[in-house]
Each structure stands twice: as structure tokens, then as C-alpha cells.
Design an enzyme around this catalytic site. Structure first.
Site, PDB file in Angstrom:
ATOM      1  N   CYS A 136       0.579  -1.375   0.165  1.00 10.85           N
ATOM      2  CA  CYS A 136      -0.294  -0.109  -0.283  1.00 10.85           C
ATOM      3  C   CYS A 136       1.086   1.177   0.165  1.00 10.85           C
ATOM      4  CB  CYS A 136      -0.986   0.118   1.183  1.00 10.85           C
ATOM      5  SG  CYS A 136      -2.238   1.364   1.433  1.00 10.85           S
ATOM      6  N   CYS A 188      -0.050   4.444   1.266  1.00 12.30           N
ATOM      7  CA  CYS A 188      -0.357   3.601   3.330  1.00 12.30           C
ATOM      8  C   CYS A 188       0.741   4.188   3.949  1.00 12.30           C
ATOM      9  CB  CYS A 188      -1.080   2.637   3.951  1.00 12.30           C
ATOM     10  SG  CYS A 188      -1.634   1.713   3.214  1.00 12.30           S
ATOM     11  N   ASP A 189       2.076   3.548   3.258  1.00 10.31           N
ATOM     12  CA  ASP A 189       3.639   3.873   3.392  1.00 10.31           C
ATOM     13  C   ASP A 189       4.743   4.118   2.795  1.00 10.31           C
ATOM     14  OD1 ASP A 189       2.780   0.952   5.614  1.00 10.31           O
ATOM     15  OD2 ASP A 189       2.553   0.233   3.972  1.00 10.31           O
TER      16      ASP A 189
END
Length: 328
Positions: A142, A145-146
Site C-alpha cells: 500500500c 499507507c506507507d
């Protein structure tokens, strides 16, 4: 075979994670006495995430497993019964007010007046030992997300579809360089998305290229790539590797019971969480292939609990009307 009568549950939640736990919090507060079966991965995909920085209310960030423990405690505080177990088979009633059945761990059947499905989706990985070893150490599925953790660093992304193209351009905005590996000689992404990739200066697009090995002991330090036409290998230095080859919704047990799209995601009606079966609701990534974020999953968990509560109220009022008609 025993003749023991199956346990009857008012609100059965299948699967944990942000969607399931949020549904549980709302259902418990509405006195629906929810019972949750966590599934094989209690806490869902977030338990494999080291740092969650984009969920509201955590100014310092929080690691995924801790966040899931907190959500579980919050759900239990209001009376949710969280059980370790996996629902392996279902039999849903097509009638309004009908009783749904679920088999846990291939042995115990329970009955439910309402069912909230929050079984999530599983990110697809390449399956390399080096990749699996470094999940959470620089290998992620992701970018949204990261990606932030790799600001001004060199990263790589694997995939050729719309999601991969979108995530590559997202990473290009924050990273020094993005090497994009496409297995075939063309991308599957739409022309518009392909154009975005090719017109972004710091994306190095490599066709016919696959990952042979992720380099690094504790964290990602590099990538060994191989050209699948020439066999030529090349090592590059990176600190993050993003896998964007798709997700698989965890819907196997619902095949033949619930409407799904051609990739297996559950179909919900309009802006609700209602499935094609009365009293059965779907929330989180199991019905969302668009956003796939913890906060959106939590939002649909709330919606599912509210939809289930309203459904039960409607069923109860209809039963009361029938009773009144009979007594009259």
C-alpha cells in the site's frame, strides 16, 4: 450427530479489522449483542502494518497491531463477544426476518438474525522468500499507507494496472526516484494512467522486468531485477518495494449465496451496505476495491451496524403488526 439446538445470535460479525470492530462498537451500543468471529488474521491487514499515520486521532501515529487491540477493547467494552474462530460455511435465508446460519471451524453451526461481513481482502504478493521476509521491513502492498516513510528516497513498484500506475505517480511526488517493473511488454492500465506514468520524469519504467530477489537482511536495501526476455540481471539500490499486483477479496464462502462482481467483491445496494440477501450486510474491503483505507473501512462498518439495526427494527414492527392482526 447431536440434536443440540444451535446458538441464536442477534448480530453476527464475520471478520475483524477496522470495519468489523467499528460495526461491533455501533451494534453493541445499540444493544444488538454482537458476536464476532475474528477469522484467520485477527485484526485484518493492519496487523501487518508497522506504522499507521493517516488514521484520524493519532497525532503521533500508531502501529497497526496496537490499533487493532485498542479497537477490540473498545468493542468489548460495550459488550461485543469476540471469538477466535473462522466461519467456513454459510446458509443465508432469502426471507425478510429469516434466520441465517454459519458454520464455525467446519464443526459448529450458529444462527443469526443479522450478519455483517467484514472479511476484507488480501493483497497479492509475488511469493518470493526474500519478499515475505522483508514485509514490514520495506516491502509494502500500500503506497498510500506507507509511501510517506520513503520521502526523498529511491523505491520500486511492481505492477502494470491502474492501481500500480496511480501508486507509482503518488510515490513519484514524494520519492527521489521510482523504478516501475512491468512483467509484460505493455501496461494493463488505461491510456490516461499510462500517460501519467510516462510523463513523470522520476519514474523509470521497465517493461519485461521481474523481481528475482529483494536485497537486505533486516530492511530493504536493494532489488535484483531480471529481464524475462533477455535474462539480463541488474541490481539497484532502493529502500522500499511496493507490490501493486491486485487484491483478492475473502469471499470464497459466500459464492452462490451473495451477489459479487467478476473479481469476487461483494455488491452492495446504492450507498448502503445491504447485500442482495435481507439481513446480510457487507463492510470494509470485502466490498470496496476503490479506496481500501482503514478509515473508509471503519466508516462502512458503522454504516453496516446502522443498516442492521434498522433492518431488525423493521422486522420487529412487521411481526408486531401481524400479531395485532391475528389477535384482532
Amino acid at each position: 450427530m447431536t440434536n443440540t439446538k444451535p446458538e441464536r445470535i442477534k448480530c453476527l460479525i464475520i471478520g475483524s479489522g477496522p470495519a468489523g470492530y467499528t460495526a461491533a462498537i455501533y451494534a453493541a451500543r445499540a444493544d444488538m449483542k454482537p458476536v464476532m468471529y475474528t477469522g484467520m488474521e485477527p485484526g485484518g491487514q493492519l496487523t501487518t502494518t508497522t506504522e499507521v499515520d493517516n488514521f484520524p486521532g493519532y497525532p503521533e501515529g500508531i502501529d497497526g497491531p496496537t490499533m487493532m487491540v485498542q479497537l477490540q477493547k473498545q468493542a468489548e467494552r460495550f459488550g461485543t463477544e469476540v471469538r477466535i474462530g473462522m466461519v467456513t460455511e454459510v446458509e443465508f435465508s432469502k426471507e425478510v426476518g429469516g434466520i441465517h446460519k454459519a458454520c464455525v471451524d467446519n464443526k459448529t453451526w450458529v444462527e443469526a438474525e443479522t450478519v455483517i461481513i467484514s472479511t476484507g481482502a488480501t493483497a497479492k504478493y509475488l511469493g518470493l522468500p526474500s519478499e515475505q521476509r522483508l514485509r514490514g521491513g520495506g516491502v509494502s502492498a500500500c503506497a498510500v499507507c506507507d509511501g510517506f516513510f520513503y520521502k526523498n528516497q529511491k523505491v520500486a513498484i511492481v505492477g502494470g494496472g491502474d492501481t500500480a500506475a496511480e501508486e507509482a505517480t503518488y510515490l513519484a511526488n514524494i520519492c527521489e526516484k521510482v523504478t516501475m517493473l512491468v512483467r509484460k511488454d505493455e501496461m494493463r492500465a488505461s491510456k490516461a494512467m499510462q500517460h501519467r506514468v510516462t510523463s513523470t520524469k522520476n519514474i523509470d519504467l521497465r517493461y519485461n522486468t521481474e523481481v528475482e530477489e529483494v536485497l537486505g537482511e533486516q530492511v530493504v536495501e536493494g532489488l535484483r531485477m531480471v529481464n524475462n526476455e533477455t535474462g539480463e540481471k541488474e541490481d539497484i539500490e532502493i529502500t522500499g518495494l511496493f507490490i501493486a499486483i491486485g487484491h483478492k477479496p475473502n469471499t470464497e464462502i459466500f459464492k452462490g449465496e451473495l451477489d459479487m462482481d467478476d473479481t469476487g467483491y461483494l455488491i452492495t445496494k446504492g450507498k448502503s451496505t445491504k447485500t442482495n440477501i435481507p439481513g446480510v450486510f457487507a463492510s470494509g474491503d470485502v466490498q470496496d476495491k476503490e479506496y481500501r483505507q482503514a478509515v473508509t473501512a471503519a466508516g462502512t462498518g458503522c454504516m453496516a451496524a446502522l443498516d442492521a439495526e434498522r433492518y431488525l427494527a423493521t422486522v420487529e414492527s412487521e411481526e408486531e403488526e401481524k400479531t395485532e392482526e391475528v389477535s384482532a
